[in-house]
Enzyme design. Structure first.
Site, mmCIF file in Angstrom:
data_model
loop_
_atom_site.group_PDB
_atom_site.id
_atom_site.type_symbol
_atom_site.label_atom_id
_atom_site.label_comp_id
_atom_site.label_asym_id
_atom_site.label_seq_id
_atom_site.Cartn_x
_atom_site.Cartn_y
_atom_site.Cartn_z
ATOM 1 N N LYS A 1 -7.171 3.389 -3.565
ATOM 2 C CA LYS A 1 -7.306 3.070 -2.001
ATOM 3 C C LYS A 1 -7.120 4.348 -1.846
ATOM 4 O O LYS A 1 -6.833 5.336 -1.770
ATOM 5 C CB LYS A 1 -6.148 2.169 -1.332
ATOM 6 C CG LYS A 1 -6.468 2.216 0.373
ATOM 7 C CD LYS A 1 -5.211 1.472 0.679
ATOM 8 C CE LYS A 1 -5.064 2.101 2.588
ATOM 9 N NZ LYS A 1 -4.259 0.794 3.289
ATOM 10 N N LYS B 1 -10.086 -0.057 -2.267
ATOM 11 C CA LYS B 1 -9.973 -0.286 -1.353
ATOM 12 C C LYS B 1 -10.251 0.883 -0.390
ATOM 13 O O LYS B 1 -9.608 2.042 -0.466
ATOM 14 C CB LYS B 1 -9.020 -0.365 -0.601
ATOM 15 C CG LYS B 1 -8.708 -0.821 0.654
ATOM 16 C CD LYS B 1 -7.269 -1.240 1.464
ATOM 17 C CE LYS B 1 -7.264 -1.624 2.184
ATOM 18 N NZ LYS B 1 -5.534 -1.669 3.385
ATOM 19 N N ASP C 1 0.800 -0.918 0.131
ATOM 20 C CA ASP C 1 0.060 -0.274 0.062
ATOM 21 C C ASP C 1 0.747 1.566 -0.136
ATOM 22 O O ASP C 1 1.575 1.570 1.308
ATOM 23 C CB ASP C 1 -0.737 -0.201 1.550
ATOM 24 C CG ASP C 1 -2.061 -1.408 0.857
ATOM 25 O OD1 ASP C 1 -1.981 -2.085 0.390
ATOM 26 O OD2 ASP C 1 -3.169 -0.878 2.125
#
Lengths: 309, 475
Positions: free
Chosen positions: A209, A245, A146
């Site tokens: 995300k 996400k 991430d």
């Protein structure tokens, strides 16, 4: 659009022209659409299905300065066996230095290990540091990285810098999946959210995300809506599917289900699996388990009937 | 592993509303029998009979007007602040009984509970609150403070309670008394409103409700002791009423049909424009006089926009109006369904291309799928005539001037919508569009403080807002 996609990143000017040529997002309209979808009434069998689906999409997360190997191990145990016959979660998400511990703890379970590399959460470091942060996490056993984008560069219009960083980190990921954190709370406008989404996808992101969880507002429904529209349009233009996400601030079953409704009615059911949609959360899992039990038994159990790991 | 997310049925309980087997007329604060032949009102989603409702004959209408005339003396003599108290009380009771009213509205009308609950009822209460606020401030409105007398009001079936609120709230605030006739297919919420008037201790005769079909409406409009006529409905009936009232000293406001242009420029926020188009024409099954039934899209984005629109329409949920997840409910009556079908067939016959998303319609009841006609020209019937159903006609334009020209090229003029990111263009367009309401980057937004009404065959007079008072005062 398809004719020029390859050339989009040929220069800063071309990238800027492309991103600013995307259709705008009207804030009032997007907020209203998200609010309307939030009123969907998900009951009985649909609710049971949604709860299990949501559990299977959770990236169970701990991102504290005080994290220890012990805490991570306990969380991993719960990720693999949430209890009550619930499905296991999608992944655990930890800081890079704890990847090894997490990878060991979930080995053989199918639960993935995600790590927030790239000078998380501010991203304020050199590309060199970010790349080696990533490489170390992957070497330690991370399945997913991430990364945070350089919001300073994005907001000052240096899109090429952001693009090149994502490309470099993606290269450092090797076989690991790359989730690109836009930190939408700092991007401020929905136009920026849409542009950043496209920028990340063009640079090779496997997932986009919303947030680090360290900035407020984090994952709001309208922001997730705009990102879902972006992945939908991106697949239409390129044929490549990218996951979404939302992370940060998703604490209740209601919130989780609202997100699933958004996926269902915006991007479509092709995104309704842990392969394409994740919920980044730390405290959501227990509420999902509690509602799951309530649905099965008709009664709420007290909080002590759900574990605190 | 891909999941198919099916929403389980989530029906609103109908137990909250108690429907009586038969209803009378509400005259002088009492429910009484009607002397005409009673008629049945049905649930358009199932064709089940909901109740039998009285028909008011000319004599019954006369009784109602006499009751209103008598009450006018008392009501108009009350200080504005006293009238306001009653209106505030009614508004609060509407809020308290909102769920009951919403369920009944959806049962009788066929509209989705999501709309009756989230749009109609909040607006109904808001209108009473808004005009309650004016009742003691009439001297500041600029139209004097003298009420007209007895108002005869005839309202349509598309927003039964909301149209009642638009009519009754300003009339009472100004000191008038009313005789209101709801549409014959949707009388039930008006009769429940009569009960609310009693609950609020409104003096008898201030509000009278007479039910029946066109003849009853004609009796209300034609009664010599009615001082003011207000009508919302079709242009056809509006013409009859205008003729009937001509030469008398009755005041008249008409709010009639529309064929609104929803204009999308190439720089519009496409996703939100698509939502606006959906809301513009599929809200309330398209039973909206200001519906955006003519989509004018700039040629350069036509393909992209239509693809987005069709994809979006595939997610519309058509079915049981009482299911909280339903987006599009039932057509209000067999007659209306027949009219929509007929006009759609004409559209096809004249060469426009017809499209509907795959959707299963219930077997019983009156249903019509969301429908889009592309390749429509101004000369097509479906671009001229009001369909009053979930049918969208898509036309194109090349320049802002052409968009204005085409938008104005209609006998109607109730509303218009503009979708563009350019603020200056919005203002330029709004100046030139001949429509009572012009929405920018939104559609079908209502507020009690905003006046509403049309140009040309869409009627005259304004309802709502400060302007709405003018129609009920002796200016």
């Amino acid at each position: 659009m398809t004719t020029s996609l390859a050339d989009v990143a040929s220069s800063d000017a071309a990238l800027r022209a492309f991103l600013h040529g995307l259709p705008g997002v009207d804030r009032v309209g997007a907020d209203q659409r998200a609010a309307m979808l939030g009123t969907r009434s998900i009951k009985t069998t649909a609710k049971a299905q949604a709860i299990d689906l949501a559990i299977s999409m959770v990236d169970l997360t701990t991102l504290e300065g005080a994290d220890t190997a012990g805490k991570v191990r306990a969380m991993c145990t719960k990720a693999v066996r949430p209890g009550g016959g619930a499905p296991q979660v999608a992944a655990v998400c930890v800081y890079p230095d704890l990847v090894e511990v997490a990878a060991e703890a979930v080995r053989g379970s199918g639960v993935k290990v995600a790590s927030v590399a790239t000078a998380f959460p501010s991203g304020r470091s050199s590309l060199e540091v970010k790349v080696s942060d990533t490489a170390l996490a992957v070497a330690a056993g991370a399945d997913e990285i991430d990364m945070v984008i350089d919001r300073g560069a994005f907001l000052s219009g240096r899109y090429m810098k952001v693009f090149e960083e994502i490309v470099a980190v993606k290269a450092a990921c090797g076989p690991a999946h790359l989730k690109v954190i836009l930190e939408t709370g700092e991007l401020a406008t929905y136009d920026n959210v849409r542009r950043a989404s496209w920028l990340a996808m063009l640079a090779g992101a496997d997932f986009i995300k919303t947030s680090t969880g360290k900035v407020s507002p984090a994952a709001t429904l309208p922001v997730t809506l705009v990102m879902l529209e972006a992945v939908r349009d991106f697949r239409e233009a390129t044929g490549r599917q990218v996951g979404v996400k939302p992370a940060g601030g998703i604490r209740t079953t209601k919130d989780a289900i609202k997100n699933l409704v958004l996926v269902h009615e915006t991007a479509g059911d092709d995104w309704l699996s842990s392969e394409w949609f994740r919920l980044g959360a730390s405290s959501l899992l227990n509420d999902l388990l509690m509602q799951r039990q309530k649905l099965a038994t008709g009664r709420y159990a007290g909080p002590d009937y759900f574990t605190l790991d | 592993m891909m999941a198919i997310f099916e929403y389980a049925p989530a029906p609103e309980s109908r137990d909250i509303v108690d429907i009586k087997p038969s209803y009378g007329l509400f005259i002088d604060g009492e429910f009484t029998d009607g002397s005409g032949t009673p008629f049945k009102t049905i649930n358009p989603a199932t064709e089940e009979t909901l109740a039998e409702v009285a028909t008011a004959s000319t004599d019954d209408v006369d009784r109602a007007v006499q009751a209103a005339r008598k009450a006018f003396g008392v009501w108009s003599a009350l200080p504005g602040a006293e009238r306001a108290k009653y209106l505030f009380r009614i508004a609060r009771i509407i809020q308290e009984r909102a769920r009951e009213l919403a369920v009944l509205e959806s049962l009788d009308n066929g509209k989705p509970i999501r709309e009756s609950r989230d749009v109609d009822l909040p607006l109904v209460a808001a209108h009473f609150f808004y005009y309650a606020g004016w009742a003691d401030k009439l001297q500041y409105a600029g139209f004097g403070t003298k009420p007209l007398g007895v108002a005869g009001q005839v309202i349509p079936w598309n927003f039964p309670l909301l149209m009642l609120a638009w009519k009754i709230a300003p009339a009472l605030a100004c000191g008038n008394t009313v005789v209101l006739k709801p549409a014959e297919t949707t009388p039930l919420t008006a009769l429940l409103f009569a009960d609310i008037c009693r609950q609020a201790d409104l003096p008898p005769g201030v509000v009278n409700i007479v039910t029946g079909a066109g003849e009853t409406g004609a009796a209300v409009v034609g009664h010599p002791d009615v001082d003011k006529v207000a009508f919302t409905g079709s242009t056809e009936v509006g013409r009859l009423i205008a003729r009937a009232v001509a030469g008398t000293d009755k005041k008249l406001t008409l709010e009639l049909g529309g064929k609104a242009a929803n204009i999308v420029f190439e720089d519009a926020a496409i996703d939100q424009a698509v939502e606006g188009i959906v809301n513009g024409i599929f809200f309330n099954q398209g039973h909206v006089c200001c519906a955006g039934s003519r989509l004018l899209v700039q040629e350069s984005v036509q393909e992209e926009l239509l693809a987005s629109l069709k994809r979006r329409l595939a997610t519309l949920r058509v079915g049981d109006p009482l299911d909280k997840n339903t987006d599009v409910g039932a057509i209000n009556s067999a007659e209306q369904l027949a009219k929509i079908k007929e006009l759609s067939q004409i559209g096809e016959a004249e060469g426009a291309e017809r499209w509907s998303p795959a959707c299963e319609l219930p077997e019983r009841g009156f249903w019509f799928p969301p429908t889009v006609f592309t390749g429509v020209a101004q000369s097509h019937t479906i671009a001229r005539d009001e369909i009053f159903g979930p049918v969208l006609s898509v036309l194109t334009f090349r320049t802002p001037a052409e968009a204005v020209e085409k938008a104005n090229n209609t006998p109607y003029g109730l509303s218009a919508g503009i979708w563009t990111e350019k603020g200056s263009r919005i203002l330029w367009m709004a100046d030139r569009l001949r429509a009572g309401v012009v929405w920018a980057n939104t559609f079908n937004k209502f507020d009690p403080a905003s006046p509403f009404g049309g140009y040309k065959e869409s009627g005259y007079g304004r309802e709502g807002g400060l302007h709405g008072l003018e129609a009920y005062l002796d200016v």
